[in-house]
Design an enzyme around this catalytic site. Structure first.
Site, mmCIF file in Angstrom:
data_model
loop_
_atom_site.group_PDB
_atom_site.id
_atom_site.type_symbol
_atom_site.label_atom_id
_atom_site.label_comp_id
_atom_site.label_asym_id
_atom_site.label_seq_id
_atom_site.Cartn_x
_atom_site.Cartn_y
_atom_site.Cartn_z
ATOM 1 N N ARG A 40 0.850 -1.187 0.000
ATOM 2 C CA ARG A 40 0.000 0.000 0.000
ATOM 3 C C ARG A 40 0.883 1.233 0.000
ATOM 4 N NH1 ARG A 40 2.186 1.670 3.782
ATOM 5 N NH2 ARG A 40 0.649 3.307 4.005
ATOM 6 N N ARG A 94 -7.002 -1.140 -7.549
ATOM 7 C CA ARG A 94 -7.076 -0.059 -6.548
ATOM 8 C C ARG A 94 -7.329 1.236 -7.308
ATOM 9 N NH1 ARG A 94 -4.701 1.000 -1.296
ATOM 10 N NH2 ARG A 94 -6.539 1.872 -0.314
ATOM 11 N N ASP A 154 -3.034 10.298 -2.228
ATOM 12 C CA ASP A 154 -3.163 9.348 -3.329
ATOM 13 C C ASP A 154 -3.441 10.037 -4.652
ATOM 14 O OD1 ASP A 154 -3.875 7.911 -0.734
ATOM 15 O OD2 ASP A 154 -3.586 6.261 -2.141
ATOM 16 N N ASN A 202 -6.939 11.781 0.064
ATOM 17 C CA ASN A 202 -6.043 11.003 0.930
ATOM 18 C C ASN A 202 -6.888 10.195 1.911
ATOM 19 O OD1 ASN A 202 -3.409 10.200 1.786
ATOM 20 N ND2 ASN A 202 -3.590 11.542 3.566
#
Lengths: 339, 339
Positions: free
Chosen positions: A49, A89, A231, A241
């Site tokens: 991650r 993702r 992100d 985020n």
């Protein structure tokens, strides 16, 4: 003690191992990634991650897949595999960005060697980017400051220094005294399991808090600045985020505390106008319910959107981009347009 | 299904049982409280929690102790036992308030029967107070609203309808449709274990969230008002409540959402000028670290202080006290001065 790398790549055998971050801090186990299913599962279940680490892992995973594809079917298959990887993702823009870089090499006729070079380049660039982020943010870490961070945008999430942690690691190496508060970051506790663990491993003074304690710490004057990762940064400067980031940004505005976001320029997504256009991933209720809660409905968004107006600036490999200046994101926009 | 009472008192045998709320929602076990040590332990370890419930439990516990004291030593001993009880949870003003009421009866020469009557009066008054709080707050629960609450100021924390939950229970009984979001309330998860459980038991539409998700829900327009309980309201109107309450109050201010605090008038402490004068209980690091976190330092304040300027109003047994009016706390001040 040093922080073990999140991604191990063997260039001789083209084999990929990912540190299973779900088992930290108690166990250090590496997963062998030998095919697409294993790569997608590792990304979707958060064994790997952190936006940059996901991108690097996905690039290497495509090399692993390309190694085993018959040459005549490679073109269609690799494109299809790339789509599946990107879907593992959807919020992490680096994932699509890294996969697309390899696809471009592939579509230009590049073979296994060329794909391998591109994946290693992504990894090498990431190390350099983290050092540049650290250099851009280090001036914020004045002697004696207290920094609050959220989730894990650390070494485990990236390749070496991390993003939000890069200014901390560089300042610590330079002998600057400071302290860090780490939000535990419910529901998955990345702050408690990962950030607190890696900062302590590096010898940095770190204290864990419940996410609920942030406001009281700020009210008591204990927090000088907040640095988080992200992100995705949208074209207007909104920051996507980990859930809870918006809480901190609002608190910072209320208490007059600077709120910085550290990220590589690849996190900037000029094709998405604002945070409102980002599809937020909703994860399983069970992550919230755990063992202890009553058996009820749960609402579990994995991310939130912090509007640009609450952000003091971005700490990037292109320098510290001050949101109060005119067109702070112009350097990122120019970079992205090169692709 | 109904919510089991937090406190069971048998008037015939003068025996006290407390629902062990640490084991909820999975187990419903009652603790027998037969002496002071057991009472102090139940209060200090949160087997019984919620300011009003602590006060009622402490009053009955003193009756249990008085029953077994030899008559000639009763005066000194009961005063000493009362001090020990009050020290078990220093932030909860109702604890001292209830214990002092019994002490006053004792000092005026009242025997076991008089103490018993006073303890039952505290319990009966609490039921009536919760109904009055519910009536004062019910007009806020318009059809279709979404209410966010924090921690547990519910039936389990009080005697019947709860405080923050009283307007919800009354509105639900009146057939008003609405929904509740419950903050899980780290570190001890009272929202997840208790509030979500008791609201669902009553048939109310409740959804559990991580504390981190509050800002995103508010930003999306999903929250119409916040109602929390409190352990102490200081003379200037500051609110001391479970850690994380201040976070919500700041978020409410930012997003323009009303922030209400429900409490019995006994929660008002005119002898403490402001929240800054309240000693905040700091609890064990282990509550934050749990099983999953790295072995690091942790900072674990149990409460925070919400300044009066962030509070829309108090929902009390003396009505809805609107903080934007002149001297909203005057009715509470007048009540307290009667003692």
């Amino acid at each position: 003690m040093r922080v073990p790398p999140a991604i191990l790549w063997d260039s001789a055998t083209l084999s990929l191992k990912l540190l299973d971050q779900r088992l930290l801090p108690h166990e250090q186990t590496y997963l062998d990634i030998t095919n697409l299913q294993e790569a997608c599962a590792a990304i979707a279940t958060l064994a790997v991650r952190g936006a940059p680490a996901i991108g690097i892992a996905a690039a290497y995973a495509l090399v692993v897949c390309a190694r085993s594809l018959p040459e005549q079917t490679a073109t269609t298959d690799l494109t299809d595999l790339a789509s599946q990887l990107k879907a593992a993702r959807p919020t992490a823009v680096n994932l699509a960005w890294a996969v697309d870089r390899l696809l471009k090499v592939h579509q230009a006729g590049g073979g296994l060697d060329a794909l391998h070079r591109e994946a290693r380049a992504i990894h090498d660039e990431d190390r350099a980017i983290c050092r540049a982020i650290g250099a851009a943010g280090a001036p914020l870490i004045k002697p004696g400051v207290s920094v609050l961070t959220h989730c894990n945008a650390g070494a485990l999430a990236v390749s070496e220094l991390g993003t939000a942690t890069a200014p901390l690691y560089l300042s610590h190496q330079a002998g600057i005294p400071f302290r860090v508060y780490a939000d535990e970051t419910r529901p998955l506790l990345q702050g408690a399991r990962l950030t607190a663990w890696e900062l302590q491993a590096a010898g940095i003074d770190v204290t864990l808090i419940c996410d609920n304690a942030a406001a009281a710490l700020m009210a008591s004057g204990e927090i000088d600045l907040v640095i988080v990762g992200t992100d995705r940064v949208t074209r207007n400067g909104d920051v996507v985020n980990k859930i809870g980031t918006l809480n901190l940004a609002v608190l910072c505005r209320h208490f007059g505390i600077p709120f910085y976001v550290a990220c590589p320029s690849s996190t900037f997504d000029p094709h998405t106008a604002t945070g409102a256009d980002v599809t937020i991933e909703h994860r399983a209720a069970q992550e919230v319910l755990g063992e202890q809660a009553a058996r009820v409905k749960a609402h579990n968004p994995a991310f939130d959107v912090t509007p640009a107006e609450l952000v003091s600036g971005l700490i990037t490999d292109r320098g510290l981009l001050d949101y109060s200046s005119d067109h702070p994101l112009l350097p990122l926009l120019e970079d992205q347009q090169q692709y």
